[in-house]
Design an enzyme around this catalytic site. Sequence first.
Site, mmCIF file in Angstrom:
data_model
loop_
_atom_site.group_PDB
_atom_site.id
_atom_site.type_symbol
_atom_site.label_atom_id
_atom_site.label_comp_id
_atom_site.label_asym_id
_atom_site.label_seq_id
_atom_site.Cartn_x
_atom_site.Cartn_y
_atom_site.Cartn_z
ATOM 1 N N HIS A 104 -98.398 -22.045 -73.165
ATOM 2 C CA HIS A 104 -97.651 -22.412 -72.302
ATOM 3 C C HIS A 104 -96.719 -21.333 -71.655
ATOM 4 C CE1 HIS A 104 -98.631 -26.369 -72.906
ATOM 5 N NE2 HIS A 104 -98.284 -26.560 -74.151
ATOM 6 N N HIS A 163 -105.921 -23.334 -73.535
ATOM 7 C CA HIS A 163 -106.158 -23.573 -74.802
ATOM 8 C C HIS A 163 -107.598 -23.120 -75.362
ATOM 9 C CE1 HIS A 163 -109.025 -26.707 -77.136
ATOM 10 N NE2 HIS A 163 -108.251 -26.391 -77.913
ATOM 11 N N VAL A 176 -112.112 -22.407 -82.068
ATOM 12 C CA VAL A 176 -113.406 -22.218 -82.834
ATOM 13 C C VAL A 176 -113.188 -22.848 -84.273
ATOM 14 C CG1 VAL A 176 -114.245 -20.509 -81.210
ATOM 15 C CG2 VAL A 176 -112.750 -19.877 -83.236
ATOM 16 N N ARG A 177 -114.166 -23.425 -84.741
ATOM 17 C CA ARG A 177 -114.075 -23.848 -86.168
ATOM 18 C C ARG A 177 -115.569 -23.868 -86.832
ATOM 19 N NH1 ARG A 177 -113.471 -27.166 -82.060
ATOM 20 N NH2 ARG A 177 -114.768 -28.962 -81.820
ATOM 21 N N HIS A 180 -114.964 -19.030 -65.289
ATOM 22 C CA HIS A 180 -116.073 -19.665 -65.569
ATOM 23 C C HIS A 180 -117.295 -18.745 -65.734
ATOM 24 C CE1 HIS A 180 -115.581 -24.181 -65.786
ATOM 25 N NE2 HIS A 180 -114.589 -24.020 -65.006
ATOM 26 N N HIS A 210 -107.490 -42.976 -68.309
ATOM 27 C CA HIS A 210 -106.406 -43.877 -67.800
ATOM 28 C C HIS A 210 -105.728 -43.335 -66.579
ATOM 29 C CE1 HIS A 210 -104.330 -40.942 -70.315
ATOM 30 N NE2 HIS A 210 -103.473 -41.385 -69.567
ATOM 31 N N GLY A 265 -103.934 -34.269 -93.349
ATOM 32 C CA GLY A 265 -102.775 -33.891 -93.911
ATOM 33 C C GLY A 265 -102.513 -32.495 -93.871
ATOM 34 N N ARG A 289 -100.236 -29.347 -91.662
ATOM 35 C CA ARG A 289 -99.037 -29.153 -91.267
ATOM 36 C C ARG A 289 -98.596 -29.663 -89.950
ATOM 37 N NH1 ARG A 289 -96.067 -24.509 -88.868
ATOM 38 N NH2 ARG A 289 -93.942 -24.544 -89.455
#
Length: 325
Positions: free
Chosen positions: A115, A125, A128-129, A164, A194, A277, A279
């Site tokens: 930010h 943002h 990767v995981r 891009h 919304h 669970g 942090r």
Amino acid sequence: MGLPNELRNGEGMTPADETSIPAATFEQWLRDLQSHICNALEKQDGSGRFEVTTWEREEGGGGESRLLRDGTIFEQAGVNFSKVSGSALPPTASAQRPELAGRGFEAMGISLVLHPHNPHVPTTHMNVRLFHAHKEGEPPVWWFGGGFDLTPYYPQTEDVRHWHETAKGALDPFGTELYPEYKEWCDRYFFLPHRDETRGIGGVFFDDLNEGGFDRCMGITQSVATAFLDAYQPIVDRRHQKPFGETERQFQLYRRGRYVEFNLLFDRGTLFGIQSGGRTEAILMSLPPLVRWQSGWSPEVASAESRLADYLRPRDWLSEPPETS
């Protein structure tokens, strides 16, 4: 800018076999990536420094949270590594794969949200995981996910095209069909129903990636992660010294409210972190330090603020003509 070759190429990674995956070497690659990104952002900011907090999770795993606050460029920047494990996949992780519900799991990844102070510099943002679910006597089931997206307040087509183009360049070596597919996925995922608008100008996003073998999927994931700095830092350099006043600042704070709405209502990563669970302070570091809501507000017709609405819908950005400011 960008990453050193050993991070780009995933040096040290080994192929997966039918009974195991190279989680330890991917974990080290993620940790190195976290350090490199933080060093690059500190250098670009000039004055801010990341505070490091390590944490452990009772059921298994933990992580390292790095947070920069009140820098010259970045009002808040969080770059987090986590590795968690447990006896049963949380609902958000098994929703797309109900056949895996109840399996043990291990998940690791990098997540960052930046930010900036200046409203002319977009919020961004990236994450990767790697997940793998395991059950005694059966091979592990693994998949990758990730991507990056950009949330400008005063968008410039020059910046959007660069963003891009960089994303496309990261994916094209693995197949020219990937960028349009992952770009559409990003537009679809980072959407506020919304509000009937996208969160920003998109980028690329993918999940449940396991086609073509472990090495290919890992390569895609690494390529996206290593392209992030190349995509974002030039935009920061172009915009962070642009003058702004209270009108621009208040509009930035107002639009940050939409960022909060998405992350708390729809983001699967936030929900996974809470359900697993993790942090809490690390999970919610994506929220901006200052934000405001104003019911019923709309920008003046033909104002700089009114331009944003035309960017908050899916567009073929790479066919847009260049625009400079």
